[in-house]
Design an enzyme around this catalytic site. Sequence first.
Site, PDB file in Angstrom:
ATOM      1  N   GLU A   1       4.799  -5.417   7.282  1.00  0.00           N
ATOM      2  CA  GLU A   1       3.998  -4.136   7.962  1.00  0.00           C
ATOM      3  C   GLU A   1       4.579  -4.201   9.668  1.00  0.00           C
ATOM      4  OE1 GLU A   1       2.728  -6.499   5.963  1.00  0.00           O
ATOM      5  OE2 GLU A   1       1.233  -5.797   4.835  1.00  0.00           O
TER       6      GLU A   1
ATOM      7  N   GLY B   1       0.690  -5.097   1.093  1.00  0.00           N
ATOM      8  CA  GLY B   1      -0.399  -5.032   0.155  1.00  0.00           C
ATOM      9  C   GLY B   1       0.034  -5.838  -1.226  1.00  0.00           C
TER      10      GLY B   1
ATOM     11  N   ALA C   1       0.775  -1.117  -0.014  1.00  0.00           N
ATOM     12  CA  ALA C   1       0.052  -0.009  -0.102  1.00  0.00           C
ATOM     13  C   ALA C   1       1.053   1.387   0.236  1.00  0.00           C
ATOM     14  CB  ALA C   1      -0.841  -0.063   1.087  1.00  0.00           C
TER      15      ALA C   1
ATOM     16  N   GLU D   1      -0.043  -9.327  -0.554  1.00  0.00           N
ATOM     17  CA  GLU D   1      -1.590  -9.593  -0.437  1.00  0.00           C
ATOM     18  C   GLU D   1      -2.175  -9.629  -1.971  1.00  0.00           C
ATOM     19  OE1 GLU D   1      -1.608  -6.493   2.549  1.00  0.00           O
ATOM     20  OE2 GLU D   1      -2.483  -8.204   4.030  1.00  0.00           O
TER      21      GLU D   1
HETATM   22  N1  DAK Z   1       4.422   3.309  -0.567  1.00  0.00           N
HETATM   23  C1  DAK Z   1       4.832   4.535  -0.905  1.00  0.00           C
HETATM   24  N2  DAK Z   1       6.051   4.725  -1.904  1.00  0.00           N
HETATM   25  C2  DAK Z   1       6.827   3.657  -1.722  1.00  0.00           C
HETATM   26  C3  DAK Z   1       6.598   2.327  -1.309  1.00  0.00           C
HETATM   27  C4  DAK Z   1       5.499   2.195  -0.644  1.00  0.00           C
HETATM   28  N3  DAK Z   1       5.161   0.795  -0.001  1.00  0.00           N
HETATM   29  N4  DAK Z   1       7.539   1.588  -1.576  1.00  0.00           N
HETATM   30  C5  DAK Z   1       8.492   2.235  -2.268  1.00  0.00           C
HETATM   31  N5  DAK Z   1       8.364   3.632  -2.696  1.00  0.00           N
HETATM   32  C6  DAK Z   1       8.680   4.516  -3.175  1.00  0.00           C
HETATM   33  C7  DAK Z   1       9.882   5.058  -2.545  1.00  0.00           C
HETATM   34  O1  DAK Z   1       9.562   5.922  -1.642  1.00  0.00           O
HETATM   35  C8  DAK Z   1      10.629   5.681  -3.468  1.00  0.00           C
HETATM   36  O2  DAK Z   1      10.433   6.993  -3.898  1.00  0.00           O
HETATM   37  P1  DAK Z   1      11.129   8.286  -3.880  1.00  0.00           P
HETATM   38  O3  DAK Z   1      11.809   8.489  -2.639  1.00  0.00           O
HETATM   39  O4  DAK Z   1      11.875   7.996  -4.907  1.00  0.00           O
HETATM   40  O5  DAK Z   1      10.318   9.401  -4.122  1.00  0.00           O
HETATM   41  C9  DAK Z   1      10.647   4.812  -4.699  1.00  0.00           C
HETATM   42  O6  DAK Z   1       9.466   3.994  -4.381  1.00  0.00           O
HETATM   43  C10 DAK Z   1      11.591   3.857  -4.895  1.00  0.00           C
HETATM   44  O7  DAK Z   1      11.884   2.924  -3.655  1.00  0.00           O
HETATM   45  P2  DAK Z   1      13.388   2.907  -2.734  1.00  0.00           P
HETATM   46  O8  DAK Z   1      14.178   4.067  -2.927  1.00  0.00           O
HETATM   47  O9  DAK Z   1      12.843   2.695  -1.327  1.00  0.00           O
HETATM   48  O10 DAK Z   1      13.780   1.584  -3.217  1.00  0.00           O
HETATM   49  P3  DAK Z   1      14.853   0.569  -2.817  1.00  0.00           P
HETATM   50  O11 DAK Z   1      15.320  -0.440  -4.167  1.00  0.00           O
HETATM   51  O12 DAK Z   1      15.821   1.658  -2.048  1.00  0.00           O
HETATM   52  O13 DAK Z   1      14.005   0.058  -1.801  1.00  0.00           O
HETATM   53  C11 DAK Z   1      12.273  -1.632  -1.169  1.00  0.00           C
HETATM   54  C12 DAK Z   1      12.906  -1.037  -2.172  1.00  0.00           C
HETATM   55  C13 DAK Z   1      10.926  -2.055  -1.634  1.00  0.00           C
HETATM   56  C14 DAK Z   1      12.909  -2.539  -0.309  1.00  0.00           C
HETATM   57  C15 DAK Z   1      11.676  -0.220  -0.264  1.00  0.00           C
HETATM   58  O14 DAK Z   1      10.995   0.609  -1.296  1.00  0.00           O
HETATM   59  C16 DAK Z   1      10.446  -0.706   0.742  1.00  0.00           C
HETATM   60  O15 DAK Z   1      10.756  -0.999   1.935  1.00  0.00           O
HETATM   61  N6  DAK Z   1       9.363  -0.129   0.609  1.00  0.00           N
HETATM   62  C17 DAK Z   1       8.165  -0.437   1.578  1.00  0.00           C
HETATM   63  C18 DAK Z   1       7.778  -1.740   1.417  1.00  0.00           C
HETATM   64  C19 DAK Z   1       6.911  -1.773   2.578  1.00  0.00           C
HETATM   65  O16 DAK Z   1       6.857  -1.686   3.786  1.00  0.00           O
HETATM   66  N7  DAK Z   1       5.481  -2.250   2.032  1.00  0.00           N
HETATM   67  C20 DAK Z   1       4.509  -2.522   2.879  1.00  0.00           C
HETATM   68  C21 DAK Z   1       3.513  -1.350   2.971  1.00  0.00           C
HETATM   69  S1  DAK Z   1       2.239  -1.676   4.170  1.00  0.00           S
HETATM   70  C22 DAK Z   1      -5.264  -2.199   3.577  1.00  0.00           C
HETATM   71  C23 DAK Z   1      -4.821  -2.871   2.445  1.00  0.00           C
HETATM   72  C24 DAK Z   1      -3.400  -2.955   2.156  1.00  0.00           C
HETATM   73  C25 DAK Z   1      -2.737  -2.527   3.146  1.00  0.00           C
HETATM   74  C26 DAK Z   1      -2.938  -1.970   4.520  1.00  0.00           C
HETATM   75  C27 DAK Z   1      -4.435  -1.467   4.539  1.00  0.00           C
HETATM   76  N8  DAK Z   1      -6.584  -1.747   3.755  1.00  0.00           N
HETATM   77  C28 DAK Z   1      -7.777  -2.658   2.841  1.00  0.00           C
HETATM   78  C29 DAK Z   1      -7.025  -0.890   4.535  1.00  0.00           C
HETATM   79  C30 DAK Z   1      -1.587  -2.687   3.133  1.00  0.00           C
HETATM   80  C31 DAK Z   1      -0.294  -2.092   3.912  1.00  0.00           C
HETATM   81  C32 DAK Z   1       1.153  -2.404   3.176  1.00  0.00           C
HETATM   82  O17 DAK Z   1       1.166  -2.834   2.288  1.00  0.00           O
END
Ligand code: DAK
Length: 272
Positions: A146, A123, A80, A126
């Site tokens: 998460e 997400g 997400a 998921e």
């Molecule tokens: N959201 C927003 N932006 C994201 C992102 C994300 N999940 N993942 C990556 N980006 C963006 C980064 O901010 C960066 O943008 P700029 O800074 O260049 O503007 C760009 O994508 C490139 O990412 P990185 O620079 O971080 O790239 P790296 O290769 O260094 O790292 C990475 C890749 C995948 C390890 C890293 O980006 C990362 O850790 N990303 C976050 C992964 C994460 O924590 N995902 C889980 C998020 S929580 C719901 C439904 C679903 C959900 C919740 C509620 N409901 C139905 C209500 C789901 C929740 C989640 O998914």
Amino acid sequence: MSQAPDRMRVRVDHPAHHPHSEQSIDGVALLTLDRPEALNALDYQTMTELVEALERLDADGSCRCVVVTGAGEKAFAAGADIKQMAAATPVSLTVANDFARWERIRRIRVPIIAAVRGFALGGGCELAMACDMIIAADDAVFGQPEIRLGIIPGAGGTQRLTRAMGKARAMELILTGRNLPAREAEAHGLVTRVVAREQVVSEALGLAAEVAARPPLAVRAAKEAVNRAFELSLEAGLEFERRNFYLLFASADQKEGMAAFVAKRPPEWKGR
Ligand code: DAK
């Protein structure tokens, strides 16, 4: 950098031929999450477009199987959109009713195959698990990170990962947020198969074409019955299977399939 809000974030294609063969892929649609600069993070706009595209295809009788993939080099979807989610409150989440979109994906009757390259996190993982099959690249990485953000999976991760891999493995992944490489995901039953990165989409399209060539009423009944295995007791699941088995004997395609077998000719499905 944020995008202009009017840019579409989900591309819909209807490829006529398999990219690496002459195989016709009639009836197959390819949806591409197209926000690579944010690793295809699933913001509200992307989720809305995805769900609406899936519902349109599901309602269109000519679409028999859908492949979902992510644009760019690095990700299927990195979750997400954290930037969008950061300011959420229980009230804003309740009002937005985001879960309804995920519920709509669960109700899609046409089979969906996820073609996963790179990150499928949060997400994104998921979403892949909400699909019916997953073709993964050898560089695919699955995970539910998460916990590292102070939350838990919110779109089915605690349930689907546990059903796919068992409690011991799901607990480890969800409580630590550790990433799961493709081969490990395959060994633990999360994915259908792992192929070279360059072949992921063509492999998924080939599999989709095979499904699309099968009689659609039976395909839908089979998808529904397999999904019931996760929701019902064995007794209720067997009953559901048996009722649908009986029901298919009312279809023209059952008559055709069996007549074609006996006559040693290929069947011609009518979808009725
Ligand atoms: N959201 C927003 N932006 C994201 C992102 C994300 N999940 N993942 C990556 N980006 C963006 C980064 O901010 C960066 O943008 P700029 O800074 O260049 O503007 C760009 O994508 C490139 O990412 P990185 O620079 O971080 O790239 P790296 O290769 O260094 O790292 C990475 C890749 C995948 C390890 C890293 O980006 C990362 O850790 N990303 C976050 C992964 C994460 O924590 N995902 C889980 C998020 S929580 C719901 C439904 C679903 C959900 C919740 C509620 N409901 C139905 C209500 C789901 C929740 C989640 O998914």
